[in-house]
Design a protein around this motif. Sequence first.
Motif, short mmCIF file in Angstrom:
data_model
loop_
_atom_site.label_atom_id
_atom_site.label_comp_id
_atom_site.label_asym_id
_atom_site.label_seq_id
_atom_site.Cartn_x
_atom_site.Cartn_y
_atom_site.Cartn_z
N LYS A 92 54.28 -36.78 16.01
CA LYS A 92 53.20 -36.14 16.76
C LYS A 92 53.29 -36.37 18.26
O LYS A 92 52.85 -35.53 19.05
N HIS A 93 53.88 -37.50 18.68
CA HIS A 93 53.88 -37.79 20.12
C HIS A 93 54.77 -36.83 20.91
O HIS A 93 54.64 -36.75 22.13
N ILE A 94 55.66 -36.08 20.23
CA ILE A 94 56.49 -35.12 20.99
C ILE A 94 56.05 -33.67 20.74
O ILE A 94 56.76 -32.74 21.12
N LEU A 95 54.89 -33.49 20.10
CA LEU A 95 54.37 -32.15 19.89
C LEU A 95 53.42 -31.77 21.02
O LEU A 95 52.65 -32.60 21.51
N ASN A 96 53.47 -30.52 21.44
CA ASN A 96 52.52 -30.04 22.44
C ASN A 96 51.13 -29.94 21.84
O ASN A 96 50.97 -29.71 20.64
N TYR B 224 48.25 -34.93 18.60
CA TYR B 224 49.42 -34.24 19.13
C TYR B 224 49.64 -34.65 20.59
O TYR B 224 48.74 -34.60 21.41
N GLY B 225 50.84 -35.06 20.92
CA GLY B 225 51.20 -35.42 22.28
C GLY B 225 50.75 -36.81 22.69
O GLY B 225 51.09 -37.27 23.79
N TYR C 140 57.03 -39.48 29.39
CA TYR C 140 57.81 -38.47 30.12
C TYR C 140 59.01 -39.18 30.76
O TYR C 140 58.87 -40.03 31.64
N ASP C 141 60.22 -38.84 30.29
CA ASP C 141 61.41 -39.58 30.70
C ASP C 141 61.61 -39.59 32.21
O ASP C 141 62.08 -40.59 32.78
N HIS C 142 61.28 -38.51 32.90
CA HIS C 142 61.51 -38.45 34.34
C HIS C 142 60.61 -39.41 35.10
O HIS C 142 60.86 -39.71 36.27
N SER D 236 63.18 -43.06 28.47
CA SER D 236 62.02 -43.73 27.89
C SER D 236 62.38 -44.56 26.66
O SER D 236 61.68 -45.53 26.34
N GLY D 237 63.41 -44.18 25.94
CA GLY D 237 63.81 -44.92 24.73
C GLY D 237 62.98 -44.61 23.51
O GLY D 237 63.08 -45.29 22.49
#
Length: 453
Positions: free
Chosen positions: A379-383, A394-395, A400-402, A409-410
Amino acid sequence: MVSAVACPPYIPSMTDLFDIGAARASDAAEARPAPLADRLRPATLDQVIGQAHLLGPEGALTVMLQGQLPSLILWGPPGVGKTTIARLLADRAGLHFVQISAIFTGVADLRKVFDTARHRRANGQGTLLFVDEIHRFNKAQQDGFLPHMEDGTITLVGATTENPSFELNAALMSRAQVLTLERLSLRDMELMTQRAEKDLGAKLPLDGDAREAMQEMADGDGRALLNLIEQVAAWGAMKPVDRDTLARRLQRRAAQYDKSGDSHFNLISALHKSVRGSDPDAALYWLARMLKGGEDPRYLARRVTRMAIEDIGLADPQAQAVCLQAWGTFERLGSPEGELAIANAVVYLALAPKSNAAYAAYKAAMKQAGSTGSEPPPKHILNAPTKMMKEQGYGSGYAYDHDQADGFSGQTYFPDGMKRPVYYVPVDRGFERELGKRLDWFVAQRAKRGGGG
């Protein structure tokens, strides 16, 4: 005496002329023999030439016919028996056979077919609907088959020369079994030639080399072979014709592969393995053999590009670009100059560092994707575009890797509960050596940050 009355000469009307012409055309059609392909059309499945993997004692279709015939997609090159097999399956399964072509059939036509099949079913008769070139139907048209397949109104048998995975809807694919038909071998072609000679009542006027060349010209297409046989039989030659004469008379270039019987696929295999084995001289030899034999340079350009993807991969990312440039150069220059560009690409590939690591990783991922069903992403990578989705998590927790100092982020991106697999193992050659270093760093960082999954 009764005096004779002169009758005016009979002048036929346009209607009369039309009727006379139609009658003569009908008589001529009845007198003209049916084409050889029609006369040799198999009457039962055991008469079909080729496709033993489907029609043999343990073949897929043989087993299916022991129960209820499912909907099918027949995928294979032209002239290998897709239409014939569909018709014979209908006979064996006791279904009414209906044939349509996706090229000429519209929505209104489909509606009539389904309505008629529904009435037929109400009277106790099933329908096998054969759809030629089914990949030509758009998504909406393909979806239109689904309810009629599900309620048993039709048993669908679609035929396509294109890869169903790319051309057919997932919903349609899930309701039909895909069966792959193979191009006819030279042995199959010889059996078909003998069957044609029996029908014609005479041997073809060809020597052994020309006979094999004619079969090679057909390129695994049984219908094309029978058309060639009809042309040769019509010559009425009194003595056997050789390979060169055959090529001139048919206005087609006879394959000039050597007389040991090397086939098209043997030579492309030799070319591919020579490139993989880093032998540019052998690769050039097999390339030249195929070009001399009349092989389509575009086919060779496509296969050479495939070699770059499969056997060089990321060890030299430039290899694929070299092949595509060579392909484009041939399209612009044509023969014979354009073939030199393909030869350049072959030499480049033969001398490039080799790796199939990405190819092996892709196959491993495809295999596991097929066995894990429909596992959702974590769920953490769902919009979360709606409030309800945010409330469901969701989300939530996505990093955010940047925003990270080192751009990494790993986090884990595999489904929850799935043990993290390893697909890609780079080789220590060429550019992939550098990719291996990068991968090792990411693995180490992921372990430190608890995202090893």
